[in-house]
Write a protein that holds these residues in place. Structure first.
Motif, PDB file in Angstrom:
ATOM      1  N   ARG A 115     -36.164  -6.350 -29.388  1.00 14.95           N
ATOM      2  CA  ARG A 115     -35.795  -6.979 -28.121  1.00 14.95           C
ATOM      3  C   ARG A 115     -34.544  -6.331 -27.531  1.00 14.95           C
ATOM      4  O   ARG A 115     -33.872  -6.926 -26.695  1.00 14.95           O
ATOM      5  N   SER A 116     -34.228  -5.137 -27.977  1.00 17.10           N
ATOM      6  CA  SER A 116     -33.086  -4.397 -27.458  1.00 17.10           C
ATOM      7  C   SER A 116     -33.423  -2.915 -27.523  1.00 17.10           C
ATOM      8  O   SER A 116     -34.519  -2.532 -27.919  1.00 17.10           O
ATOM      9  N   CYS A 117     -32.462  -2.089 -27.133  1.00 22.66           N
ATOM     10  CA  CYS A 117     -32.680  -0.645 -27.084  1.00 22.66           C
ATOM     11  C   CYS A 117     -31.525   0.049 -27.782  1.00 22.66           C
ATOM     12  O   CYS A 117     -30.355  -0.322 -27.597  1.00 22.66           O
ATOM     13  N   CYS A 118     -31.818   1.083 -28.568  1.00 22.52           N
ATOM     14  CA  CYS A 118     -30.770   1.806 -29.300  1.00 22.52           C
ATOM     15  C   CYS A 118     -30.021   2.799 -28.413  1.00 22.52           C
ATOM     16  O   CYS A 118     -29.062   3.425 -28.869  1.00 22.52           O
ATOM     17  N   LEU A 119     -30.448   2.974 -27.166  1.00 27.23           N
ATOM     18  CA  LEU A 119     -29.818   3.840 -26.160  1.00 27.23           C
ATOM     19  C   LEU A 119     -30.164   5.314 -26.331  1.00 27.23           C
ATOM     20  O   LEU A 119     -29.598   6.173 -25.636  1.00 27.23           O
ATOM     21  N   TYR A 120     -31.105   5.642 -27.198  1.00 29.63           N
ATOM     22  CA  TYR A 120     -31.475   7.047 -27.384  1.00 29.63           C
ATOM     23  C   TYR A 120     -32.006   7.659 -26.087  1.00 29.63           C
ATOM     24  O   TYR A 120     -31.845   8.861 -25.851  1.00 29.63           O
ATOM     25  N   TYR A 121     -32.593   6.869 -25.226  1.00 28.73           N
ATOM     26  CA  TYR A 121     -33.130   7.398 -23.974  1.00 28.73           C
ATOM     27  C   TYR A 121     -32.034   7.982 -23.087  1.00 28.73           C
ATOM     28  O   TYR A 121     -32.320   8.761 -22.165  1.00 28.73           O
ATOM     29  N   ARG A 122     -30.765   7.643 -23.359  1.00 31.06           N
ATOM     30  CA  ARG A 122     -29.659   8.154 -22.562  1.00 31.06           C
ATOM     31  C   ARG A 122     -29.150   9.501 -23.073  1.00 31.06           C
ATOM     32  O   ARG A 122     -28.265  10.104 -22.463  1.00 31.06           O
ATOM     33  N   VAL A 123     -29.694   9.985 -24.181  1.00 28.30           N
ATOM     34  CA  VAL A 123     -29.379  11.325 -24.674  1.00 28.30           C
ATOM     35  C   VAL A 123     -30.132  12.335 -23.814  1.00 28.30           C
ATOM     36  O   VAL A 123     -31.321  12.140 -23.535  1.00 28.30           O
ATOM     37  N   PRO A 124     -29.494  13.408 -23.367  1.00 30.24           N
ATOM     38  CA  PRO A 124     -30.222  14.424 -22.601  1.00 30.24           C
ATOM     39  C   PRO A 124     -31.450  14.927 -23.352  1.00 30.24           C
ATOM     40  O   PRO A 124     -31.354  15.384 -24.492  1.00 30.24           O
ATOM     41  N   GLY A 125     -32.615  14.783 -22.731  1.00 27.12           N
ATOM     42  CA  GLY A 125     -33.865  15.166 -23.375  1.00 27.12           C
ATOM     43  C   GLY A 125     -34.443  14.109 -24.286  1.00 27.12           C
ATOM     44  O   GLY A 125     -35.523  14.293 -24.855  1.00 27.12           O
ATOM     45  N   GLY A 126     -33.748  12.973 -24.436  1.00 25.83           N
ATOM     46  CA  GLY A 126     -34.243  11.900 -25.296  1.00 25.83           C
ATOM     47  C   GLY A 126     -35.344  11.116 -24.613  1.00 25.83           C
ATOM     48  O   GLY A 126     -35.701  11.356 -23.453  1.00 25.83           O
ATOM     49  N   GLY A 127     -35.898  10.175 -25.322  1.00 18.62           N
ATOM     50  CA  GLY A 127     -36.961   9.337 -24.775  1.00 18.62           C
ATOM     51  C   GLY A 127     -36.870   7.950 -25.354  1.00 18.62           C
ATOM     52  O   GLY A 127     -35.827   7.542 -25.866  1.00 18.62           O
ATOM     53  N   LEU A 128     -37.973   7.222 -25.283  1.00 18.76           N
ATOM     54  CA  LEU A 128     -38.010   5.862 -25.808  1.00 18.76           C
ATOM     55  C   LEU A 128     -38.589   5.858 -27.216  1.00 18.76           C
ATOM     56  O   LEU A 128     -39.600   6.504 -27.488  1.00 18.76           O
ATOM     57  N   CYS A 129     -37.944   5.111 -28.099  1.00 16.71           N
ATOM     58  CA  CYS A 129     -38.465   4.952 -29.453  1.00 16.71           C
ATOM     59  C   CYS A 129     -39.719   4.088 -29.428  1.00 16.71           C
ATOM     60  O   CYS A 129     -39.966   3.340 -28.472  1.00 16.71           O
ATOM     61  N   GLY A 130     -40.506   4.170 -30.479  1.00 17.48           N
ATOM     62  CA  GLY A 130     -41.776   3.446 -30.514  1.00 17.48           C
ATOM     63  C   GLY A 130     -41.644   1.945 -30.448  1.00 17.48           C
ATOM     64  O   GLY A 130     -42.540   1.264 -29.955  1.00 17.48           O
ATOM     65  N   ASP A 131     -40.513   1.402 -30.927  1.00 14.20           N
ATOM     66  CA  ASP A 131     -40.355  -0.055 -30.939  1.00 14.20           C
ATOM     67  C   ASP A 131     -39.477  -0.563 -29.807  1.00 14.20           C
ATOM     68  O   ASP A 131     -39.128  -1.736 -29.766  1.00 14.20           O
ATOM     69  N   CYS A 132     -39.117   0.297 -28.850  1.00 17.66           N
ATOM     70  CA  CYS A 132     -38.121  -0.034 -27.837  1.00 17.66           C
ATOM     71  C   CYS A 132     -38.608  -1.108 -26.866  1.00 17.66           C
ATOM     72  O   CYS A 132     -39.758  -1.087 -26.426  1.00 17.66           O
ATOM     73  N   VAL A 133     -37.694  -1.997 -26.508  1.00 20.41           N
ATOM     74  CA  VAL A 133     -38.014  -3.061 -25.550  1.00 20.41           C
ATOM     75  C   VAL A 133     -38.363  -2.482 -24.179  1.00 20.41           C
ATOM     76  O   VAL A 133     -39.152  -3.074 -23.423  1.00 20.41           O
ATOM     77  N   LEU A 134     -37.803  -1.314 -23.841  1.00 19.26           N
ATOM     78  CA  LEU A 134     -38.053  -0.729 -22.531  1.00 19.26           C
ATOM     79  C   LEU A 134     -39.507  -0.286 -22.358  1.00 19.26           C
ATOM     80  O   LEU A 134     -39.990  -0.171 -21.230  1.00 19.26           O
ATOM     81  N   ARG A 135     -40.203  -0.020 -23.436  1.00 23.05           N
ATOM     82  CA  ARG A 135     -41.632   0.305 -23.338  1.00 23.05           C
ATOM     83  C   ARG A 135     -42.422  -0.870 -22.762  1.00 23.05           C
ATOM     84  O   ARG A 135     -43.408  -0.675 -22.059  1.00 23.05           O
ATOM     85  N   ARG A 136     -41.987  -2.070 -23.096  1.00 19.67           N
ATOM     86  CA  ARG A 136     -42.757  -3.248 -22.677  1.00 19.67           C
ATOM     87  C   ARG A 136     -42.305  -3.787 -21.339  1.00 19.67           C
ATOM     88  O   ARG A 136     -43.018  -4.542 -20.701  1.00 19.67           O
ATOM     89  N   THR A 137     -41.091  -3.390 -20.915  1.00 23.44           N
ATOM     90  CA  THR A 137     -40.616  -3.857 -19.619  1.00 23.44           C
ATOM     91  C   THR A 137     -40.948  -2.892 -18.496  1.00 23.44           C
ATOM     92  O   THR A 137     -40.692  -3.172 -17.336  1.00 23.44           O
ATOM     93  N   GLY A 138     -41.494  -1.721 -18.863  1.00 25.44           N
ATOM     94  CA  GLY A 138     -41.905  -0.743 -17.850  1.00 25.44           C
ATOM     95  C   GLY A 138     -40.764   0.062 -17.280  1.00 25.44           C
ATOM     96  O   GLY A 138     -40.926   0.757 -16.275  1.00 25.44           O
ATOM     97  N   ARG A 139     -39.573   0.012 -17.901  1.00 23.98           N
ATOM     98  CA  ARG A 139     -38.427   0.766 -17.401  1.00 23.98           C
ATOM     99  C   ARG A 139     -38.435   2.166 -17.974  1.00 23.98           C
ATOM    100  O   ARG A 139     -38.962   2.420 -19.040  1.00 23.98           O
TER     101      ARG A 139
END
Length: 245
Positions: free
Chosen positions: A221-245
């Motif tokens: 229900r939270s995000c580890c912030l890896y998506y903010r690393v240049p070239g990073g993305g969303l982890c498989g369990d990330c809340v942002l996958r389900r919120t469409g962000r």
């Protein structure tokens, strides 16, 4: 019949993979640049931890200290879970990681950054008590003070850090579960899922996400912030996958 030495149990657990490995031979860790993790927690604004965050931020190419803080925290949480969880699942034993027993090298990476020079087990536990032993060894001895230490060197939401701790636990579960099934340890695979579910069912991990034990899979229900690393993305369990962000 006497039990095998704790070092032998940890050695068997290391067969699962590098994240499950910890040095156990005797020696002088401080002479080689290691420091007790408990010392890092006691320091408050720890120079060693601050330097580690700066090193990771540089490697990742991010100017956001909280991103580095989150990823350093999640990586260390994963290592702590792994070296305690695998012996619990495979041998019904949990190493004593309290006090100044476990040493960490802030400039080394897995599997060379952790050293347990005099490994010993926590008191023998029944199957039902293993969850309590894991809470004592990992949550109480390390993850609670680690959360405070990370927050002292970088402003970051406790919700992110506890989400990291839960995600790291399930990451440990998935690797160990796959290994158990591949090697014919089906009862151990089932025990791993049950222990994880029990750990996630209590504070401070209770509200961090949802475990699907059948897979096993986790939705945090939270995000580890890896998506903010240049070239990073969303982890498989990330809340942002389900919120469409």
């Amino acid at each position: 019949m006497p039990q095998e030495p704790m070092a032998a149990t940890l050695g068997r657990a290391a067969a699962v993979g590098p994240f499950f490995s910890v040095r156990t031979h005797a020696g002088a860790p401080r002479d080689q640049g290691f420091l007790p993790l408990a010392e890092l927690y006691r320091e408050g604004d720890s120079p060693a931890l601050r330097n580690r965050l700066e090193t990771v931020a540089t490697r990742l190419g991010t100017a956001e200290r909280r991103v580095a803080a989150s990823l350093v925290h999640q990586g260390l949480a994963g290592r702590l879970w792994s070296i305690a969880f695998a012996p619990a699942v495979l041998a019904g034993r949990v190493p004593d990681l309290g006090g100044d027993a476990l040493w960490w090298h802030p400039e080394r990476s897995t599997p060379d950054e952790l050293w347990l020079p005099a490994p010993s087990p926590l008191p023998s536990a029944s199957e039902e008590d293993l969850t309590d032993r894991l809470r004592a060894a990992v949550l109480q001895s390390h993850l609670v003070p680690l959360q405070q230490a990370i927050s002292a060197v970088s402003p970051i939401s406790p919700r992110v850090l506890w989400g990291n701790a839960a995600s790291a636990l399930v990451g440990t579960l998935r690797v160990l579960h796959d290994w158990c099934r591949r090697t014919g340890h089906r009862e151990a695979a089932e025990r791993a899922v049950a222990l994880t579910a029990s750990l996630l069912d209590d504070a401070p991990l209770r509200d961090c996400g949802t475990l699907d034990p059948a897979v096993p899979e986790f939705s945090r229900r939270s995000c580890c912030l890896y998506y903010r690393v240049p070239g990073g993305g969303l982890c498989g369990d990330c809340v942002l996958r389900r919120t469409g962000r």
